[in-house]
Design a protein around this motif. Structure first.
Motif, PDB file in Angstrom:
ATOM      1  N   ALA A 217      91.639  30.194   5.596  1.00  0.00           N
ATOM      2  CA  ALA A 217      92.284  29.186   4.765  1.00  0.00           C
ATOM      3  C   ALA A 217      91.688  29.146   3.378  1.00  0.00           C
ATOM      4  O   ALA A 217      92.377  28.978   2.392  1.00  0.00           O
ATOM      5  CB  ALA A 217      92.168  27.814   5.446  1.00  0.00           C
ATOM      6  N   SER A 218      90.386  29.290   3.280  1.00  0.00           N
ATOM      7  CA  SER A 218      89.755  29.226   1.968  1.00  0.00           C
ATOM      8  C   SER A 218      90.171  30.388   1.099  1.00  0.00           C
ATOM      9  O   SER A 218      90.372  30.255  -0.095  1.00  0.00           O
ATOM     10  CB  SER A 218      88.229  29.193   2.130  1.00  0.00           C
ATOM     11  OG  SER A 218      87.767  30.347   2.804  1.00  0.00           O
TER      12      SER A 218
ATOM     13  N   VAL B 248      96.082   9.356   8.593  1.00  0.00           N
ATOM     14  CA  VAL B 248      96.177  10.774   8.238  1.00  0.00           C
ATOM     15  C   VAL B 248      97.511  11.334   8.711  1.00  0.00           C
ATOM     16  O   VAL B 248      97.912  11.132   9.867  1.00  0.00           O
ATOM     17  CB  VAL B 248      95.009  11.566   8.863  1.00  0.00           C
ATOM     18  CG1 VAL B 248      95.209  13.065   8.666  1.00  0.00           C
ATOM     19  CG2 VAL B 248      93.687  11.121   8.254  1.00  0.00           C
ATOM     20  N   ASP B 249      98.198  12.027   7.813  1.00  0.00           N
ATOM     21  CA  ASP B 249      99.460  12.703   8.136  1.00  0.00           C
ATOM     22  C   ASP B 249      99.148  14.151   8.486  1.00  0.00           C
ATOM     23  O   ASP B 249      98.776  14.945   7.627  1.00  0.00           O
ATOM     24  CB  ASP B 249     100.406  12.634   6.935  1.00  0.00           C
ATOM     25  CG  ASP B 249     101.736  13.335   7.193  1.00  0.00           C
ATOM     26  OD1 ASP B 249     101.944  13.807   8.332  1.00  0.00           O
ATOM     27  OD2 ASP B 249     102.563  13.411   6.269  1.00  0.00           O
ATOM     28  N   ALA B 250      99.320  14.497   9.775  1.00  0.00           N
ATOM     29  CA  ALA B 250      99.035  15.860  10.237  1.00  0.00           C
ATOM     30  C   ALA B 250     100.313  16.612  10.573  1.00  0.00           C
ATOM     31  O   ALA B 250     100.265  17.638  11.241  1.00  0.00           O
ATOM     32  CB  ALA B 250      98.119  15.805  11.457  1.00  0.00           C
ATOM     33  N   SER B 251     101.472  16.135  10.097  1.00  0.00           N
ATOM     34  CA  SER B 251     102.754  16.688  10.532  1.00  0.00           C
ATOM     35  C   SER B 251     102.927  18.150  10.148  1.00  0.00           C
ATOM     36  O   SER B 251     103.491  18.942  10.909  1.00  0.00           O
ATOM     37  CB  SER B 251     103.906  15.863   9.947  1.00  0.00           C
ATOM     38  OG  SER B 251     103.846  15.857   8.528  1.00  0.00           O
ATOM     39  N   LEU B 252     102.446  18.547   8.972  1.00  0.00           N
ATOM     40  CA  LEU B 252     102.624  19.930   8.548  1.00  0.00           C
ATOM     41  C   LEU B 252     101.829  20.898   9.411  1.00  0.00           C
ATOM     42  O   LEU B 252     102.189  22.066   9.548  1.00  0.00           O
ATOM     43  CB  LEU B 252     102.211  20.087   7.079  1.00  0.00           C
ATOM     44  CG  LEU B 252     103.109  19.384   6.052  1.00  0.00           C
ATOM     45  CD1 LEU B 252     102.531  19.545   4.664  1.00  0.00           C
ATOM     46  CD2 LEU B 252     104.522  19.932   6.105  1.00  0.00           C
ATOM     47  N   LEU B 253     100.763  20.402  10.021  1.00  0.00           N
ATOM     48  CA  LEU B 253      99.909  21.261  10.832  1.00  0.00           C
ATOM     49  C   LEU B 253     100.279  21.210  12.305  1.00  0.00           C
ATOM     50  O   LEU B 253     100.319  22.232  12.987  1.00  0.00           O
ATOM     51  CB  LEU B 253      98.444  20.850  10.650  1.00  0.00           C
ATOM     52  CG  LEU B 253      97.386  21.684  11.357  1.00  0.00           C
ATOM     53  CD1 LEU B 253      97.423  23.125  10.856  1.00  0.00           C
ATOM     54  CD2 LEU B 253      96.014  21.093  11.131  1.00  0.00           C
TER      55      LEU B 253
ATOM     56  N   VAL C 269      88.685  14.764  11.957  1.00  0.00           N
ATOM     57  CA  VAL C 269      89.822  15.087  11.104  1.00  0.00           C
ATOM     58  C   VAL C 269      89.869  16.598  10.872  1.00  0.00           C
ATOM     59  O   VAL C 269      88.855  17.291  10.979  1.00  0.00           O
ATOM     60  CB  VAL C 269      89.750  14.349   9.754  1.00  0.00           C
ATOM     61  CG1 VAL C 269      89.957  12.850   9.936  1.00  0.00           C
ATOM     62  CG2 VAL C 269      88.434  14.617   9.056  1.00  0.00           C
ATOM     63  N   VAL C 270      91.047  17.084  10.556  1.00  0.00           N
ATOM     64  CA  VAL C 270      91.277  18.515  10.421  1.00  0.00           C
ATOM     65  C   VAL C 270      91.619  18.851   8.978  1.00  0.00           C
ATOM     66  O   VAL C 270      92.431  18.155   8.340  1.00  0.00           O
ATOM     67  CB  VAL C 270      92.420  18.972  11.355  1.00  0.00           C
ATOM     68  CG1 VAL C 270      92.698  20.458  11.174  1.00  0.00           C
ATOM     69  CG2 VAL C 270      92.057  18.670  12.805  1.00  0.00           C
TER      70      VAL C 270
ATOM     71  N   ARG D 266      83.109  22.151  10.189  1.00  0.00           N
ATOM     72  CA  ARG D 266      83.525  23.552  10.239  1.00  0.00           C
ATOM     73  C   ARG D 266      84.002  23.949   8.856  1.00  0.00           C
ATOM     74  O   ARG D 266      84.647  23.157   8.158  1.00  0.00           O
ATOM     75  CB  ARG D 266      84.668  23.775  11.244  1.00  0.00           C
ATOM     76  CG  ARG D 266      84.286  23.575  12.696  1.00  0.00           C
ATOM     77  CD  ARG D 266      85.500  23.806  13.582  1.00  0.00           C
ATOM     78  NE  ARG D 266      85.216  23.628  14.991  1.00  0.00           N
ATOM     79  CZ  ARG D 266      86.128  23.717  15.954  1.00  0.00           C
ATOM     80  NH1 ARG D 266      87.386  23.972  15.645  1.00  0.00           N
ATOM     81  NH2 ARG D 266      85.794  23.540  17.210  1.00  0.00           N
ATOM     82  N   ILE D 267      83.709  25.174   8.455  1.00  0.00           N
ATOM     83  CA  ILE D 267      84.137  25.646   7.144  1.00  0.00           C
ATOM     84  C   ILE D 267      84.690  27.062   7.261  1.00  0.00           C
ATOM     85  O   ILE D 267      84.454  27.748   8.261  1.00  0.00           O
ATOM     86  CB  ILE D 267      82.969  25.619   6.125  1.00  0.00           C
ATOM     87  CG1 ILE D 267      81.802  26.485   6.621  1.00  0.00           C
ATOM     88  CG2 ILE D 267      82.528  24.196   5.847  1.00  0.00           C
ATOM     89  CD1 ILE D 267      80.685  26.629   5.598  1.00  0.00           C
ATOM     90  N   GLY D 268      85.433  27.481   6.237  1.00  0.00           N
ATOM     91  CA  GLY D 268      85.907  28.863   6.150  1.00  0.00           C
ATOM     92  C   GLY D 268      86.764  29.288   7.319  1.00  0.00           C
ATOM     93  O   GLY D 268      87.682  28.595   7.750  1.00  0.00           O
ATOM     94  N   ALA D 269      86.443  30.449   7.863  1.00  0.00           N
ATOM     95  CA  ALA D 269      87.239  31.038   8.936  1.00  0.00           C
ATOM     96  C   ALA D 269      87.085  30.313  10.258  1.00  0.00           C
ATOM     97  O   ALA D 269      87.810  30.607  11.206  1.00  0.00           O
ATOM     98  CB  ALA D 269      86.857  32.507   9.109  1.00  0.00           C
ATOM     99  N   ASP D 270      86.152  29.354  10.353  1.00  0.00           N
ATOM    100  CA  ASP D 270      85.937  28.620  11.604  1.00  0.00           C
ATOM    101  C   ASP D 270      86.808  27.379  11.715  1.00  0.00           C
ATOM    102  O   ASP D 270      86.815  26.725  12.752  1.00  0.00           O
ATOM    103  CB  ASP D 270      84.472  28.201  11.735  1.00  0.00           C
ATOM    104  CG  ASP D 270      83.537  29.400  11.846  1.00  0.00           C
ATOM    105  OD1 ASP D 270      83.973  30.426  12.413  1.00  0.00           O
ATOM    106  OD2 ASP D 270      82.397  29.313  11.366  1.00  0.00           O
ATOM    107  N   THR D 271      87.534  27.035  10.666  1.00  0.00           N
ATOM    108  CA  THR D 271      88.307  25.799  10.690  1.00  0.00           C
ATOM    109  C   THR D 271      89.524  25.923  11.602  1.00  0.00           C
ATOM    110  O   THR D 271      89.974  27.018  11.937  1.00  0.00           O
ATOM    111  CB  THR D 271      88.793  25.428   9.281  1.00  0.00           C
ATOM    112  OG1 THR D 271      89.669  26.459   8.805  1.00  0.00           O
ATOM    113  CG2 THR D 271      87.627  25.269   8.324  1.00  0.00           C
ATOM    114  N   GLU D 272      90.043  24.772  11.970  1.00  0.00           N
ATOM    115  CA  GLU D 272      91.235  24.727  12.817  1.00  0.00           C
ATOM    116  C   GLU D 272      92.406  25.430  12.140  1.00  0.00           C
ATOM    117  O   GLU D 272      93.152  26.188  12.762  1.00  0.00           O
ATOM    118  CB  GLU D 272      91.605  23.266  13.095  1.00  0.00           C
ATOM    119  CG  GLU D 272      92.760  23.065  14.036  1.00  0.00           C
ATOM    120  CD  GLU D 272      92.356  23.173  15.493  1.00  0.00           C
ATOM    121  OE1 GLU D 272      93.237  23.065  16.356  1.00  0.00           O
ATOM    122  OE2 GLU D 272      91.157  23.378  15.770  1.00  0.00           O
TER     123      GLU D 272
END
Length: 779
Positions: free
Chosen positions: A99-100, A319-324, A339-340, A356-362
């Motif tokens: 994601a980053s 928190v609006d998580a609808s897009l995810l 939170v994500v 969690r950061i970088g490639a480890d995020t949800e």
């Protein structure tokens, strides 16, 4: 020329990789035969297993099982790239998506650093330009060839002037690909197109310069369908030009479909925030997302994206998580809420600690799951690949046989030439190579938009066969969180007073049941007096003094044995029979009542079970809980087959016993104890709110954890598979039916080119219909 396998983000050579899997971006593929050729070349390398996806233009390479067991087993990127180049194509190593990375390059729509990924937008624009110019030159040629009134003296020479750039420059991608493959003693679908267009154009040159077609006053009419006796026209400039345009149109639509079908994945990556307001020594410092560190605390204001996964340490918000997740209802968060990254803070200001950061995020993990699903191959596609691999040589034999057969039987070189060219053009099986990848791209992309992650094409084939769905209870059909369902006081005390004393005594405990009692009291607005002399008795209960009165809260058996307080069976039995957990409360040495806790059903569980039945699936409830709790939940859901008191190993045995009895089983779960059963099931479905172990072992993931989406996920997977089968039937049936017609001389090459291009467009368009998939409406 040597192509390096080094990612552009790294300045160091990578002679070998310890990664279990590598991906290569491929350049130069124009048809399924190209993909087959690259795949065969990679699989010839020792210890390598490779799959090439024509639609995604990507190769997935991993160590073969026997080679992976060796201690020194490595994948050599340079050797992989060299194998691709040996096959006549180019490749570059793909940098894993995160994601980053995506947010750092917002204009790219992709996180790859490979040259192929960067060149694709320009390639699409160049293809569009080639198509438009070729179309503008071809339309006058077609009109003059079809309408005798437009055939002025020497019109054929104007047609040659207009058609020549189309047959040479417009069809250059096909000629170039054919030449590359010829140097490697190989023939692909581009070879068929190049030979067909070249034959029509060269024959026309011969007829114009050495025959009578160049004479003044020459006229012709276009026959889309003809008879062998009618022969063919002297020149085929309209065929060479129009076939080129039709096939360019098909290729352009294919390229656009690939881009559009990947839009869901790119949109997922684009959810990531680009920077974060990090607190450094109490001061907010705005830093790029890739500079965020674990345990950093950052501020998220209303309307901002949450930068990365973390835990709220200050403030409350929605928190609006609808897009995810696809879940339309915003979620309330407070201190200690998880939170994500990529979700949107709707209302209050919160401070989040990064976990969690970088490639480890949800977000990055979900993107990888989608991408992995899009790079696989279904079993039906592997059959199509094998067919297309031998199809081209067979077509050349058929075309040559057609040419010789007509010459020997009829003596007319014109008829023979027309039939042979039509056979070459109509046979090009481009649609075969697109049948599975385009449907898989669109289907998995649509699923990711809805919060349904399909891990790979094999999942599609599993969903068609399943007849039984095993549902874990806790956390899957129930919330997994105990809540107070009733407060039942004994005579002489009110329900409010009972709850007040019980919650005040429990406030000092960290036990989940105690927290549920305290949370319920606060939610109902009950004021809790301060307790003193608090003592916790592990696994039994608590004691405290509240407003000068001695209070004991806990197991009924503990009150009886330790405090000689008898709890009537009538106060416990009805609740235990329903699967609830009653907690006994005593005040000043006398029984005061019970607080009843229960693991509540999720709001959509009943609807989910009903829809699974509508899909022809028989539900089975599986739980490690007691028989009373399991029976109560089963009764509420209308499930008759209930298995209670089952250990994690026992869950695996239940799956295997069902399979041994002839059932094809889907398993739905969310915990570590479900991972083995999920892996053993024919189809493993994980709830997105569950553990990483469960998600890793599953085939299909419901990101939001909404059980009702399980039925929608199965519907989407089945519809995607039906689309693939329909595509393959059309593509293969079309070739089988059309080739004999062309060999009999009943098909003009112009119509053959149009039909061939239409078959590819049909397959792509049919796949794009999956974008209209909608979840079933909620009542």
């Amino acid at each position: 020329m040597t192509t390096t396998a080094t990612p552009s983000t790294s300045g160091q050579p990578t002679p070998a990789s310890t990664a279990p899997e590598l991906q290569l971006d491929l350049v130069g593929m124009t048809c399924a035969s190209c993909a087959n050729r690259i795949e065969r070349g990679l699989n010839k390398l020792p210890g390598v297993e490779a799959t090439v996806n024509y639609a995604t233009e990507r190769a997935t390479v991993r160590l073969a099982p026997d080679a992976a067991a060796a201690a020194d087993a490595r994948l050599d990127p340079d050797a992989l790239v060299a194998a691709v180049e040996k096959a006549g194509y180019r490749a570059s190593l793909v940098v894993p998506r995160s994601a980053s990375a995506a947010s750092a390059a917002p204009g790219s729509g992709s996180a790859e650093a490979g040259a192929a990924g960067e060149a694709r937008p320009d390639a699409l624009a160049a293809l569009k330009q080639r198509l438009l110019i070729s179309t503008a030159l071809t339309v006058p040629v077609l009109l003059m060839s079809m309408i005798p009134a437009l055939q002025f003296t020497y019109w054929q020479w104007l047609a040659l002037t207009l058609a020549a750039p189309v047959a040479v420059w417009g069809a250059w991608p096909f000629h170039r690909a054919a030449a590359v493959n010829a140097r490697h003693l190989n023939a692909t679908m581009d070879t068929l197109i190049s030979v067909g267009v070249s034959a029509a154009f060269l024959w026309s040159l011969y007829a114009l310069f050495f025959g009578e077609a160049g004479m003044p006053g020459m006229t012709m009419t276009l026959q889309l369908l003809g008879t062998p006796e009618a022969g063919a026209h002297e020149i085929y400039l309209e065929v060479a030009a129009a076939v080129t345009v039709f096939i360019l149109l098909g290729r352009y639509l294919e390229a656009r479909a690939k881009r559009d079908s990947s839009a869901a994945l790119n949109a997922l990556l684009d959810l990531a925030a680009r920077d974060a307001a990090v607190l450094r020594d109490g001061v907010e410092v705005r830093v790029p997302i890739d500079q965020l560190q674990l345990n950093d605390r950052f501020v998220v204001r209303p309307g901002e994206k949450i930068a990365t996964d973390g835990v709220v340490v200050e403030g409350t918000s929605t928190v609006d998580a609808s897009l995810l997740t696809g879940e339309s209802v915003p979620v309330d968060v407070e201190v200690d809420s998880r939170v994500v990254g990529g979700t949107i803070n709707v209302s209050g200001r919160i401070v989040v600690e990064a976990s969690r950061i970088g490639a480890d995020t949800e977000l990055a993990r979900l993107a990888r799951l989608v991408e992995e699903a899009q790079t696989g191959k279904a079993q039906v596609q592997r059959l199509a690949d094998r067919v297309s691999g031998v199809f081209v040589p067979i077509v050349f034999v058929l075309a040559l046989g057609t040419l010789l057969g007509w010459v020997l039987l009829n003596g007319s070189i014109e008829i023979a030439f027309t039939a042979a060219v039509a056979t070459l053009i109509i046979a090009c099986p481009c649609a075969l190579g697109l049948a599975t990848p385009t449907a898989l791209l669109v289907g998995t992309g649509r699923g990711s938009q809805l919060g349904i992650l399909i891990k790979g094409p094999q999942v599609l084939e599993s969903t068609r066969r399943i007849d039984t769905v095993v549902l874990d209870k806790t956390g899957t059909v129930t919330t997994g969180h105990m809540e107070v369902s009733a407060v039942v006081p004994a005579s002489g005390i009110s329900a409010t007073d009972l709850l007040t004393f019980a919650a005040a005594a429990e406030e000092g405990s960290e036990h989940p049941l105690a927290r549920a009692v305290v949370d319920h009291a606060r939610a109902t607005g009950t004021a809790l007096p301060r307790a003193s002399e608090f003592a916790s008795h592990a696994g039994l209960g608590v004691t405290a003094v509240v407003d000068g009165r001695a209070v004991a809260v806990g197991r009924a058996s503990w009150l009886a044995s330790e405090w000689a307080i008898e709890v009537p069976d009538a106060a416990l039995a009805p609740h235990e029979a329903q699967g609830s957990t009653p907690i006994a409360v005593a005040i000043d040495g006398a029984f005061a009542g019970v607080v009843v806790l229960a693991d509540e059903l999720k709001p959509t569980s009943r609807l989910a079970v009903a829809r699974l039945r509508e899909l022809g699936l028989e539900p089975v409830l599986l739980t490690g809980d007691n028989a009373g709790a399991a029976a109560a939940v089963g009764s509420a859901l209308g499930i008759t087959d209930v298995r209670a008191g089952v250990t994690p190993a026992g869950k695996l045995e239940v799956i295997r016993s069902l399979q041994a009895s002839g059932r094809v089983v889907a398993m739905v779960g969310d915990g570590v104890n479900d991972a083995a059963a999920l892996a053993a099931a024919d189809l493993g479905i994980a709830m997105g709110g569950g553990t990483d172990a469960a998600i890793a072992a599953s085939d299909l993931t419901i990101v939001s954890g909404d059980l009702a989406l399980v039925a929608d996920g199965i519907r989407l997977a089945r519809r995607t598979l039906r689309t693939i089968i329909g595509n393959l039937f059309w593509a293969f049936g079309y070739n089988v039916a059309a080739i004999p017609v062309a060999m009999l001389g009943l098909l003009n090459p112009l119509l053959a080119g149009l039909a061939m291009a239409f078959s590819s467009v049909f397959v792509v368009t049919n796949s794009l219909r999956l974008r209209s998939f909608r979840p079933l409406p909620r009542p």
